[in-house]
Design a protein around this motif. Sequence first.
Motif, PDB file in Angstrom:
ATOM      1  N   MET A   1     -53.610 -34.675  10.475  1.00  0.00           N
ATOM      2  CA  MET A   1     -53.125 -34.213   9.177  1.00  0.00           C
ATOM      3  C   MET A   1     -54.284 -33.599   8.393  1.00  0.00           C
ATOM      4  O   MET A   1     -55.374 -34.152   8.342  1.00  0.00           O
ATOM      5  N   ARG A   2     -54.041 -32.448   7.797  1.00  0.00           N
ATOM      6  CA  ARG A   2     -55.087 -31.748   7.042  1.00  0.00           C
ATOM      7  C   ARG A   2     -54.906 -32.012   5.549  1.00  0.00           C
ATOM      8  O   ARG A   2     -53.821 -31.811   4.995  1.00  0.00           O
ATOM      9  N   VAL A   3     -55.989 -32.444   4.907  1.00  0.00           N
ATOM     10  CA  VAL A   3     -55.987 -32.733   3.475  1.00  0.00           C
ATOM     11  C   VAL A   3     -56.975 -31.803   2.784  1.00  0.00           C
ATOM     12  O   VAL A   3     -58.124 -31.695   3.207  1.00  0.00           O
ATOM     13  N   THR A   4     -56.524 -31.135   1.725  1.00  0.00           N
ATOM     14  CA  THR A   4     -57.421 -30.356   0.880  1.00  0.00           C
ATOM     15  C   THR A   4     -57.750 -31.175  -0.365  1.00  0.00           C
ATOM     16  O   THR A   4     -56.849 -31.585  -1.100  1.00  0.00           O
ATOM     17  N   VAL A   5     -59.039 -31.429  -0.577  1.00  0.00           N
ATOM     18  CA  VAL A   5     -59.493 -32.073  -1.816  1.00  0.00           C
ATOM     19  C   VAL A   5     -59.766 -30.953  -2.806  1.00  0.00           C
ATOM     20  O   VAL A   5     -60.615 -30.095  -2.570  1.00  0.00           O
ATOM     21  N   PHE A   6     -59.051 -30.971  -3.919  1.00  0.00           N
ATOM     22  CA  PHE A   6     -58.920 -29.785  -4.771  1.00  0.00           C
ATOM     23  C   PHE A   6     -59.323 -30.093  -6.208  1.00  0.00           C
ATOM     24  O   PHE A   6     -58.998 -31.163  -6.739  1.00  0.00           O
ATOM     25  N   GLY A   7     -60.017 -29.131  -6.843  1.00  0.00           N
ATOM     26  CA  GLY A   7     -60.195 -29.231  -8.281  1.00  0.00           C
ATOM     27  C   GLY A   7     -61.593 -28.952  -8.772  1.00  0.00           C
ATOM     28  O   GLY A   7     -62.479 -28.514  -8.026  1.00  0.00           O
ATOM     29  N   THR A   8     -61.795 -29.238 -10.059  1.00  0.00           N
ATOM     30  CA  THR A   8     -63.060 -28.977 -10.736  1.00  0.00           C
ATOM     31  C   THR A   8     -63.910 -30.234 -10.837  1.00  0.00           C
ATOM     32  O   THR A   8     -64.798 -30.331 -11.682  1.00  0.00           O
ATOM     33  N   TYR A   9     -63.649 -31.200  -9.993  1.00  0.00           N
ATOM     34  CA  TYR A   9     -64.384 -32.465  -9.993  1.00  0.00           C
ATOM     35  C   TYR A   9     -65.844 -32.250  -9.588  1.00  0.00           C
ATOM     36  O   TYR A   9     -66.206 -31.249  -8.965  1.00  0.00           O
ATOM     37  N   ASP A  10     -66.674 -33.227  -9.930  1.00  0.00           N
ATOM     38  CA  ASP A  10     -68.076 -33.246  -9.517  1.00  0.00           C
ATOM     39  C   ASP A  10     -68.301 -34.565  -8.786  1.00  0.00           C
ATOM     40  O   ASP A  10     -68.449 -35.619  -9.417  1.00  0.00           O
ATOM     41  N   ALA A  11     -68.318 -34.519  -7.463  1.00  0.00           N
ATOM     42  CA  ALA A  11     -68.386 -35.741  -6.661  1.00  0.00           C
ATOM     43  C   ALA A  11     -69.722 -36.461  -6.801  1.00  0.00           C
ATOM     44  O   ALA A  11     -69.796 -37.669  -6.555  1.00  0.00           O
ATOM     45  N   LYS A  12     -70.774 -35.749  -7.204  1.00  0.00           N
ATOM     46  CA  LYS A  12     -72.051 -36.431  -7.416  1.00  0.00           C
ATOM     47  C   LYS A  12     -72.023 -37.251  -8.693  1.00  0.00           C
ATOM     48  O   LYS A  12     -72.494 -38.384  -8.730  1.00  0.00           O
ATOM     49  N   ALA A  13     -71.491 -36.675  -9.748  1.00  0.00           N
ATOM     50  CA  ALA A  13     -71.420 -37.386 -11.025  1.00  0.00           C
ATOM     51  C   ALA A  13     -70.338 -38.454 -11.006  1.00  0.00           C
ATOM     52  O   ALA A  13     -70.501 -39.528 -11.595  1.00  0.00           O
ATOM     53  N   HIS A  14     -69.229 -38.173 -10.333  1.00  0.00           N
ATOM     54  CA  HIS A  14     -68.097 -39.098 -10.267  1.00  0.00           C
ATOM     55  C   HIS A  14     -67.683 -39.230  -8.797  1.00  0.00           C
ATOM     56  O   HIS A  14     -66.838 -38.472  -8.311  1.00  0.00           O
ATOM     57  N   PRO A  15     -68.286 -40.171  -8.065  1.00  0.00           N
ATOM     58  CA  PRO A  15     -68.122 -40.209  -6.603  1.00  0.00           C
ATOM     59  C   PRO A  15     -66.761 -40.658  -6.111  1.00  0.00           C
ATOM     60  O   PRO A  15     -66.506 -40.613  -4.910  1.00  0.00           O
ATOM     61  N   ARG A  16     -65.877 -41.061  -7.005  1.00  0.00           N
ATOM     62  CA  ARG A  16     -64.587 -41.624  -6.587  1.00  0.00           C
ATOM     63  C   ARG A  16     -63.853 -40.749  -5.554  1.00  0.00           C
ATOM     64  O   ARG A  16     -63.448 -41.227  -4.503  1.00  0.00           O
ATOM     65  N   VAL A  17     -63.669 -39.467  -5.851  1.00  0.00           N
ATOM     66  CA  VAL A  17     -62.895 -38.619  -4.942  1.00  0.00           C
ATOM     67  C   VAL A  17     -63.630 -38.423  -3.623  1.00  0.00           C
ATOM     68  O   VAL A  17     -63.016 -38.296  -2.560  1.00  0.00           O
ATOM     69  N   GLY A  18     -64.962 -38.415  -3.673  1.00  0.00           N
ATOM     70  CA  GLY A  18     -65.733 -38.305  -2.441  1.00  0.00           C
ATOM     71  C   GLY A  18     -65.563 -39.515  -1.551  1.00  0.00           C
ATOM     72  O   GLY A  18     -65.528 -39.402  -0.313  1.00  0.00           O
ATOM     73  N   ILE A  19     -65.449 -40.698  -2.157  1.00  0.00           N
ATOM     74  CA  ILE A  19     -65.219 -41.920  -1.381  1.00  0.00           C
ATOM     75  C   ILE A  19     -63.860 -41.844  -0.692  1.00  0.00           C
ATOM     76  O   ILE A  19     -63.729 -42.170   0.494  1.00  0.00           O
ATOM     77  N   ILE A  20     -62.850 -41.404  -1.425  1.00  0.00           N
ATOM     78  CA  ILE A  20     -61.514 -41.286  -0.825  1.00  0.00           C
ATOM     79  C   ILE A  20     -61.541 -40.282   0.323  1.00  0.00           C
ATOM     80  O   ILE A  20     -60.974 -40.540   1.400  1.00  0.00           O
ATOM     81  N   ALA A  21     -62.202 -39.153   0.120  1.00  0.00           N
ATOM     82  CA  ALA A  21     -62.289 -38.142   1.186  1.00  0.00           C
ATOM     83  C   ALA A  21     -62.988 -38.702   2.415  1.00  0.00           C
ATOM     84  O   ALA A  21     -62.541 -38.498   3.555  1.00  0.00           O
ATOM     85  N   ASP A  22     -64.094 -39.432   2.213  1.00  0.00           N
ATOM     86  CA  ASP A  22     -64.803 -40.030   3.351  1.00  0.00           C
ATOM     87  C   ASP A  22     -63.919 -41.037   4.071  1.00  0.00           C
ATOM     88  O   ASP A  22     -63.936 -41.134   5.305  1.00  0.00           O
ATOM     89  N   GLY A  23     -63.154 -41.795   3.309  1.00  0.00           N
ATOM     90  CA  GLY A  23     -62.257 -42.768   3.931  1.00  0.00           C
ATOM     91  C   GLY A  23     -61.182 -42.109   4.772  1.00  0.00           C
ATOM     92  O   GLY A  23     -60.866 -42.581   5.871  1.00  0.00           O
ATOM     93  N   LEU A  24     -60.636 -41.008   4.274  1.00  0.00           N
ATOM     94  CA  LEU A  24     -59.628 -40.283   5.054  1.00  0.00           C
ATOM     95  C   LEU A  24     -60.235 -39.718   6.329  1.00  0.00           C
ATOM     96  O   LEU A  24     -59.607 -39.771   7.401  1.00  0.00           O
TER      97      LEU A  24
END
Length: 383
Positions: A1-24
């Motif tokens: 399954m292909r997931v696009t992580v999308f948006g104006t987020y900053d994964a360095k300043a707010h690592p939450r979305v990066g953690i989810i992406a790594d988990g996937l």
Amino acid sequence: MRVTVFGTYDAKAHPRVGIIADGLRAHGYEVQECNAPLGLDTAARVAILAQPWRVPVLLGTLAKRWLRLIRVARRQPRPDVVLVGYLGHFDVRLARLLFRRTPIVLDHLIGASDTARDRQLSGGFRQVLLRAIDSGALRSADLVVVDTDEHLSTLPTQYRDRGVVVPVGAPRPWFDAALALPDSEQASDDEQTSATDHPLRVLFFGLYTPLQGTPVIGRALARLTGSPIEVTMIGKGQDAAEARQTAASNTAVRWLEWVGPDELPELVAAHDVCLGIFGTGPKALRVVPNKVFQGAAAGCAIVTSDTAPQRRALGDAALFVPPGDPDALAEALLWLAGDRAELRRAREAARRLALSSFAAEQIVRPLIKRLDEVTQHSTRKQR
């Protein structure tokens, strides 16, 4: 399954979305990023709420980032799922326009109206507008990711069944920082018990928001004046001046306004104790802050407020004190300073829990279950 992580987020300043992406990724998902960081942190966005004349600047910057997102999205393979990153209240609407038949997941770690209330910017028309922004974002998403059961219960009733609880967790560099500690940090019980000749090293990092309760920390530090405890306070924000003023009598406190995200894990790991949050507001009572996950992963003992979500997340792997109680916080730190065997136990318990529960591949399991359900439903609708 292909997931696009999308948006104006900053994964360095707010690592939450990066953690989810790594988990996937760890679970075999193909993850691609469509990212154009906005360049405004949470504090800057909240400041705009207090200064509405700055909104055009925000909208102009957002428009430029959206044009970049649109160009990147058109070049990438079409995803099966789109995950909109942290602070994506507007980004999720663009995602819905670009990916009309694709399930959209919104990482709704904070609500705009909730954050404004916590930072004492609520009331009147502003709060009505912010609730409308939150509602529009939730309406645009097929799944809404929150961090605690308490946060889930605050979602409007009509969106609650879309919610899935995913703990914040900790990025891999925080685990690696603990492994990089020198051998002297891995002393035996006897050595730790007798090694009271060096001060207890305590650290806090954050944005000094009301939920973090930094004035409480400041008052506790004043009570620790002259004790064998050294403290590093990192960050700046709304309550920083009050925290610093209340702790002024304690000269064993080092104040740093900034440490880069790449250097922070190693610095935290070099301390014995990582402080959590101590605020008493409604938001403080329903969150588990990123710093307790990260501090535990870095091998620190955790001292934080005794709230239902934190006790549920940390169990016996933390020392809990009543919210808003500087005396109890000071007593907990004095106890650890005087009992190095207990300090070692607390550090090891936190580290074990982090390894077993806080890594990216572990925290995403509830989301993966819901992704399977929502993608199957979407496939059936398109047939």
